[in-house]
Design an enzyme around this catalytic site. Sequence first.
Site, PDB file in Angstrom:
ATOM      1  N   ASP A   1     -19.178  43.228 -45.241  1.00  0.00           N
ATOM      2  CA  ASP A   1     -19.234  42.641 -46.587  1.00  0.00           C
ATOM      3  C   ASP A   1     -19.320  41.126 -46.428  1.00  0.00           C
ATOM      4  OD1 ASP A   1     -18.104  44.158 -49.530  1.00  0.00           O
ATOM      5  OD2 ASP A   1     -18.840  42.087 -49.436  1.00  0.00           O
TER       6      ASP A   1
ATOM      7  N   GLY B   1     -21.484  46.113 -48.089  1.00  0.00           N
ATOM      8  CA  GLY B   1     -20.796  46.064 -49.367  1.00  0.00           C
ATOM      9  C   GLY B   1     -19.604  47.020 -49.362  1.00  0.00           C
TER      10      GLY B   1
ATOM     11  N   GLY C   1     -16.271  46.860 -51.901  1.00  0.00           N
ATOM     12  CA  GLY C   1     -16.367  47.124 -53.351  1.00  0.00           C
ATOM     13  C   GLY C   1     -15.652  48.409 -53.753  1.00  0.00           C
TER      14      GLY C   1
ATOM     15  N   TYR D   1     -28.692  43.894 -64.799  1.00  0.00           N
ATOM     16  CA  TYR D   1     -28.213  44.893 -63.840  1.00  0.00           C
ATOM     17  C   TYR D   1     -29.054  46.168 -63.973  1.00  0.00           C
ATOM     18  CZ  TYR D   1     -24.952  48.439 -62.000  1.00  0.00           C
ATOM     19  OH  TYR D   1     -24.382  49.483 -61.323  1.00  0.00           O
TER      20      TYR D   1
HETATM   21  C1  VAH Z   1     -20.920  48.836 -64.624  1.00  0.00           C
HETATM   22  N1  VAH Z   1     -19.474  50.396 -63.418  1.00  0.00           N
HETATM   23  O1  VAH Z   1     -20.177  48.977 -65.569  1.00  0.00           O
HETATM   24  C2  VAH Z   1     -20.833  49.869 -63.497  1.00  0.00           C
HETATM   25  C3  VAH Z   1     -21.778  51.010 -63.768  1.00  0.00           C
HETATM   26  C4  VAH Z   1     -22.625  52.659 -65.456  1.00  0.00           C
HETATM   27  C5  VAH Z   1     -21.693  51.535 -65.197  1.00  0.00           C
HETATM   28  O2  VAH Z   1     -23.077  50.676 -63.451  1.00  0.00           O
HETATM   29  O3  VAH Z   1     -21.705  47.945 -64.552  1.00  0.00           O
END
Ligand code: VAH
Length: 312
Positions: free
Chosen positions: A32, A6, A9, A139
């Site tokens: 990547d 990765g 990124g 996430y």
């Molecule tokens: C996001 N930049 O916005 C990442 C990060 C805490 C934010 O995990 O998803």
Amino acid sequence: RILILGANGQIGSELAAALRLKFGVDNIITSDIREPRERAENEIFELVNVLDKDRVKQLFEQYQPTQVYLLAAMLSATGEQYPQKAWDLNMNGLLNVLDLAVDLGIKKVFWPSSIAVFGPHSPKVDTPQYCVMDPNSIYGISKLAGERLCEYYHKKYNLDVRSIRYPGVISWKTEPGGGTTDYAVHIYFEALRNGAYTSFLSEQTELPMLYMQDAVRGTLELMDAPADKLSIRSSYNLAGMSFTPKDISEEIQKILPSFEISYTENDPRQAIADSWPKRINDDYARKDWGWKPSFDLETMTKDMIENLKSTI
Ligand code: VAH
């Protein structure tokens, strides 16, 4: 030798540059899912999809890395558009690397977590290392589960895996995509390109942030710390600064007085930001491995604008 998965990124590309400086370009293998837009001189790059375990195994066997950095992931905003893909990439990519690292005796693994692991019932201010964590973005859920896996693999297989809960990371070298905190990157690009920016987060939305130089230094300091100093094997809270879109626009106006900010309403990323903490407590990182940020909003803004002026 160090393998970075990765590496194209926002964080991967700058960690790769820092590691090349530290260990020499021949000792760093970047990889990547697609070719990078540009390569450093003599950079060793390999195409790999971290979900293709056989291909990852082949890279481990070919390059025999002593350290592996897994930076491949789908961030919060994009993850809400493709939750199944985000879960698959973030979880199975991590599992592939953890299993192969155990099987092939990789000495150290780095994996990034995020302040996204905190949720609506986590304390908003001075958010501690240990507290209620009820993330409600796919996430954040995948990062919380990933932290549990890292701690499990450390305890069960003695794998030296290390992790940091990054705040929003700000940098000028890449225009990052898919993050909720990315307004704080785009605002600088737009300030220089158009003298104005429309923020998708409301003016009072305070979030924890970290300048890229501090994020990279903190990561390398953690990776260099003696293993017996590390009391956290899930992921370390790390704090740099916290600010609102109002704060950052006022800081930009000190340098670009004509800069104007406006705000949109009802952006889906507002709900994600509202579920996250405002200010993080990073006492464990300070105690265990001497962490201390060096950039604040003022010095970061100066550095960002100076560097963007010469690139835009
Ligand atoms: C996001 N930049 O916005 C990442 C990060 C805490 C934010 O995990 O998803």
